[in-house]
Design an enzyme around this catalytic site. Structure first.
Site, PDB file in Angstrom:
ATOM      1  N   SER A  15      13.449  30.491  46.209  1.00 27.40           N
ATOM      2  CA  SER A  15      14.879  30.189  46.145  1.00 27.40           C
ATOM      3  C   SER A  15      15.735  31.414  46.465  1.00 27.40           C
ATOM      4  O   SER A  15      16.711  31.318  47.223  1.00 27.40           O
ATOM      5  CB  SER A  15      15.244  29.632  44.763  1.00 27.40           C
ATOM      6  N   GLY A 141      21.773  42.289  40.409  1.00 26.21           N
ATOM      7  CA  GLY A 141      23.067  41.879  39.874  1.00 26.21           C
ATOM      8  C   GLY A 141      23.079  40.409  39.491  1.00 26.21           C
ATOM      9  O   GLY A 141      22.089  39.690  39.682  1.00 26.21           O
ATOM     10  N   LYS A 196      16.606  42.443  31.497  1.00 25.05           N
ATOM     11  CA  LYS A 196      17.492  41.345  31.106  1.00 25.05           C
ATOM     12  C   LYS A 196      16.719  40.035  31.018  1.00 25.05           C
ATOM     13  O   LYS A 196      17.108  39.128  30.271  1.00 25.05           O
ATOM     14  CB  LYS A 196      18.672  41.239  32.072  1.00 25.05           C
ATOM     15  N   THR A 253      22.115  35.593  33.071  1.00 22.29           N
ATOM     16  CA  THR A 253      20.741  35.150  32.855  1.00 22.29           C
ATOM     17  C   THR A 253      20.542  34.557  31.463  1.00 22.29           C
ATOM     18  O   THR A 253      19.678  33.701  31.267  1.00 22.29           O
ATOM     19  CB  THR A 253      19.755  36.319  33.070  1.00 22.29           C
ATOM     20  N   SER A 259      18.941  29.763  34.972  1.00 26.09           N
ATOM     21  CA  SER A 259      18.019  30.844  34.646  1.00 26.09           C
ATOM     22  C   SER A 259      16.670  30.292  34.203  1.00 26.09           C
ATOM     23  O   SER A 259      16.564  29.637  33.160  1.00 26.09           O
ATOM     24  CB  SER A 259      18.611  31.710  33.526  1.00 26.09           C
ATOM     25  N   VAL A 284       7.622  31.185  38.962  1.00 25.92           N
ATOM     26  CA  VAL A 284       7.321  32.411  38.219  1.00 25.92           C
ATOM     27  C   VAL A 284       8.430  32.710  37.209  1.00 25.92           C
ATOM     28  O   VAL A 284       9.614  32.644  37.528  1.00 25.92           O
ATOM     29  CB  VAL A 284       7.162  33.597  39.182  1.00 25.92           C
TER      30      VAL A 284
END
Length: 351
Positions: A15, A141, A196, A253, A259, A284
């Site tokens: 993606s 980012g 993050k 996220t 996310s 993943v």
């Protein structure tokens, strides 16, 4: 927008790689999108679609799919490396065998390799011979592929030890939908982007447990302190974590249904085990491997990372998610600004 157009290889047709290929094509560049899946390449070339990863999105005709890596890299100067962390060594091994001229490699992966504890830029330098590597750049980012592919406003940062290389990648990508800043702090940008995902997993767990916005806000805030604590110890600039690669990426996220790390954590919080969660995701979840790496880094640098340690116990030691959260809440009292004070004191001692 850059006036000089060039052929650019995007290695990895997931993606994120596909969304970035769209940005480059929107800027008029010829984009060679490589995938090891020949049926996916056929779909890209015949129907201008990548239905598995970006359903309902029509791809620009300037994007051409390649199943042959040597063909995709022929005459190329710039590669966008968009494969999961665990596949980077294997893919770069293939690149070495077919490439005979120097490349600028801009990676967009967000992870750290467990055991070796190498950041992605370090992995690239280890795997690529010096004569084949002109520069390494990281792009990071707050940027969900689903939104970038719909040309929603997005802002990212690029970083490299070679500022001219950063600016070249900035020029390739920047347009009125996709704004790109530069930041010289490679360590901070990579650590912020990788860690993050750990906090996003934990945020998903608290949501899955039904603990609400108060708990998640606290988790994000203390998670940022944890990321900055380790990153600064590793040599990052503390200010990087207040920027796009730090708090920006952390917010998006931890709070978005796009996310996959948040979604995985949410399933864990609802009682699913890790194997069930990963099977359900079908893609993943970088935060799982990164949790192991960050746990090892915390021990190496003797840095307190209670959220990371709690999540490590959930993922790898079979600890109940609710019990792990309860342990976090029962920690001994401390001063909120203690981390900042320690960072400033260490900086003063270095000076």
């Amino acid at each position: 927008m850059q006036e000089n157009k060039e052929a650019i290889a995007v290695v990895g047709a997931g993606s994120w790689g596909t969304a970035l290929a769209m940005v480059l094509a929107d800027n008029g560049h010829e984009v060679r999108l490589w995938s090891h899946n020949e049926s996916q390449v056929k779909e890209i070339n015949q129907y201008h679609m990548n239905k598995k990863y970006l359903p309902e999105i029509q791809l620009p005709e300037l994007i051409v799919g390649f199943a042959s890596l040597s063909d995709a890299l022929a005459g190329i100067k710039t590669v966008i490396l968009a494969v999961p962390t665990k596949a980077i060594r294997e893919v770069l091994g293939k690149v070495r065998t077919v490439q005979n001229s120097p490349l600028t490699i801009a990676h967009v992966s967000k992870g750290i390799e467990p055991d070796s504890l190498l950041r992605i830029s370090e992995l690239i330098k280890e795997e690529m011979p010096r004569e084949l590597l002109k520069a390494v750049v990281v792009l990071s980012g707050p940027s969900h592929a689903e939104e970038v592919s719909r040309r929603h406003p997005t802002t990212v940062t690029v970083s490299s030890e070679d500022m001219s290389a950063s600016e070249e990648i900035q020029d390739l990508f920047i347009n009125h939908n996709f704004r790109v800043y530069t930041n010289p702090d490679v360590i901070g940008v990579e650590i912020g982007g990788a860690l993050k995902n750990i906090i996003a997993l934990a945020a998903g767990i608290t949501d899955g447990l039904g603990y609400g916005d108060n708990a998640k806000a606290a988790l994000i805030t203390r998670g940022l302190a944890e990321i900055a604590r380790l990153g600064t110890k590793m040599g990052a600039n503390p200010l990087t974590f207040s920027g796009l690669a730090g708090i920006g990426d952390l917010i998006v996220t931890c709070t978005s249904v796009h996310s996959r790390n948040w979604r995985a954590g949410n399933l864990l919080g609802k009682g699913n085990n890790l194997e069930e969660v990963l099977d359900n995701m079908g893609m993943v979840v970088e935060g799982v491997r990164t949790t192991k790496a960050a746990y090892q880094l915390a021990q190496k640098y003797n840095v307190s990372m209670p959220i990371t340690c709690a999540l490590y116990d959930v993922l790898f030691n079979g600890k109940n998610a609710k019990d792990a959260v309860d342990v976090l809440m029962a920690r001994g009292k401390t001063h909120e600004m203690e981390d900042l004070v320690n960072i400033l004191e260490e900086r003063n001692l270095e000076d």
